[in-house]
Design a protein around this motif. Structure first.
Motif, PDB file in Angstrom:
ATOM      1  N   UNK A   1      12.183  78.592  20.263  1.00 52.91           N
ATOM      2  CA  UNK A   1      12.250  79.416  19.064  1.00 52.91           C
ATOM      3  C   UNK A   1      13.328  80.476  19.210  1.00 52.91           C
ATOM      4  N   UNK A   2      14.030  80.749  18.103  1.00 53.07           N
ATOM      5  CA  UNK A   2      15.026  81.823  18.066  1.00 53.07           C
ATOM      6  C   UNK A   2      14.760  82.685  16.839  1.00 53.07           C
ATOM      7  N   UNK A   3      14.518  83.966  17.069  1.00 51.13           N
ATOM      8  CA  UNK A   3      14.244  84.889  15.972  1.00 51.13           C
ATOM      9  C   UNK A   3      15.532  85.153  15.190  1.00 51.13           C
ATOM     10  N   UNK A   4      15.398  85.318  13.881  1.00 51.59           N
ATOM     11  CA  UNK A   4      16.543  85.583  13.019  1.00 51.59           C
ATOM     12  C   UNK A   4      16.334  86.908  12.297  1.00 51.59           C
ATOM     13  N   UNK A   5      17.403  87.698  12.188  1.00 47.74           N
ATOM     14  CA  UNK A   5      17.330  88.954  11.463  1.00 47.74           C
ATOM     15  C   UNK A   5      17.287  88.691   9.958  1.00 47.74           C
ATOM     16  N   UNK A   6      16.611  89.594   9.237  1.00 51.22           N
ATOM     17  CA  UNK A   6      16.540  89.472   7.780  1.00 51.22           C
ATOM     18  C   UNK A   6      17.892  89.762   7.145  1.00 51.22           C
ATOM     19  N   UNK A   7      18.193  89.042   6.083  1.00 52.78           N
ATOM     20  CA  UNK A   7      19.386  89.282   5.276  1.00 52.78           C
ATOM     21  C   UNK A   7      18.955  89.401   3.821  1.00 52.78           C
TER      22      UNK A   7
END
Length: 258
Positions: A84-90
């Motif tokens: 899993x790789x966390x993604x920042x909100x856009x």
């Protein structure tokens, strides 16, 4: 068979039946249904709602039909190869993370940040337990994430514009959007499929050929070098036997045996 095992067996059979005869059998000794819920999965054209079932050893998902009572297009992902790789909100995407496996990688998103954290934490816990049990594949290469169709209007290799006659394709090696002229080559990508020839773009095909030549030279015996010079839902149990984390916005449920 104690009550928890009986309830767990019933939940797993309900998941099996929801996929109909086309779905794979999910019943297996020691398998536990940890949770379920709806997530948005990023497709090549647009996000689509999918139902996900987290077991202690696999992650199962599929398309939703008939108000969620029935499902199709079942996919089963072993947890030992999942990262899993966390993604920042856009502004466009929120509560999103990346699921990467040797055979396929894709983005998913939850309705809220709390649900995202719950999903990621439970998946990572199950993956960690699998690795501790000797099922880890830490050294395995992971499939790239395909660039969505709407992210590019030109071929990412020759830079010619896509059109109704110049269609988009994906290189299975790098995930780039490319035209047919730039992706006529086919190659075996072992961690995706051991024998199937997959579409690859020209640069990836050239690099793979160089890697294979280097690998062949490295495997040749020393004598051969001397001539030249010396490189892939059932009913809820009572709280007496399970703890459930229930979201009000998405029917995400996680259980842990006491």
């Amino acid at each position: 068979m104690d009550l928890f095992d009986k309830l767990n067996r019933g939940r797993i059979q309900a998941v099996e039946h929801s996929f109909g005869p086309a779905g794979a059998s999910l019943s297996k000794p020691g398998r536990v249904l940890m949770g379920q819920g709806r997530l948005m999965k990023q497709g090549r054209r647009k996000p689509q709602p999918k139902v996900f079932f987290l077991f202690n050893d696999v992650l199962v998902y599929g398309s939703i039909i008939l108000s969620g009572r029935w499902h199709k297009k079942q996919k089963v992902i072993p947890l030992e190869g999942l990262k899993l790789e966390d993604m920042e909100d856009t502004e466009t995407f929120r509560n999103q993370w990346l699921m990467r496996t040797p055979r396929k990688s894709f983005f998913v998103s939850a309705a809220t940040h709390e649900e995202k954290r719950a999903w990621m934490e439970h998946i990572e816990e199950c993956c960690s337990n699998q690795q501790q049990g000797g099922g880890g594949l830490d050294g395995s290469p992971l499939a790239v994430t395909w660039i969505p169709d709407g992210a590019a209007f030109k071929c990412m290799r020759c830079f010619n514009k896509f059109s109704p006659t110049k269609r988009r394709h994906h290189c299975r090696k790098c995930g780039f959007l490319v035209c047919n002229a730039c992706s006529k080559q086919r190659a075996v990508i072992e961690h995706i499929h051991p024998t199937k020839l997959l579409r690859v773009c020209r640069p990836c095909a050239a690099r793979k050929k160089e890697d294979e030549v280097g690998k062949t030279r490295m495997e040749e015996p020393d004598e051969a070098w001397s001539s030249d010079e010396e490189e892939r839902v059932g009913g809820m149990p009572s709280d007496t036997y399970s703890d459930w984390l229930v979201s009000h916005t998405m029917d995400t449920v996680f259980t842990q045996r006491r």
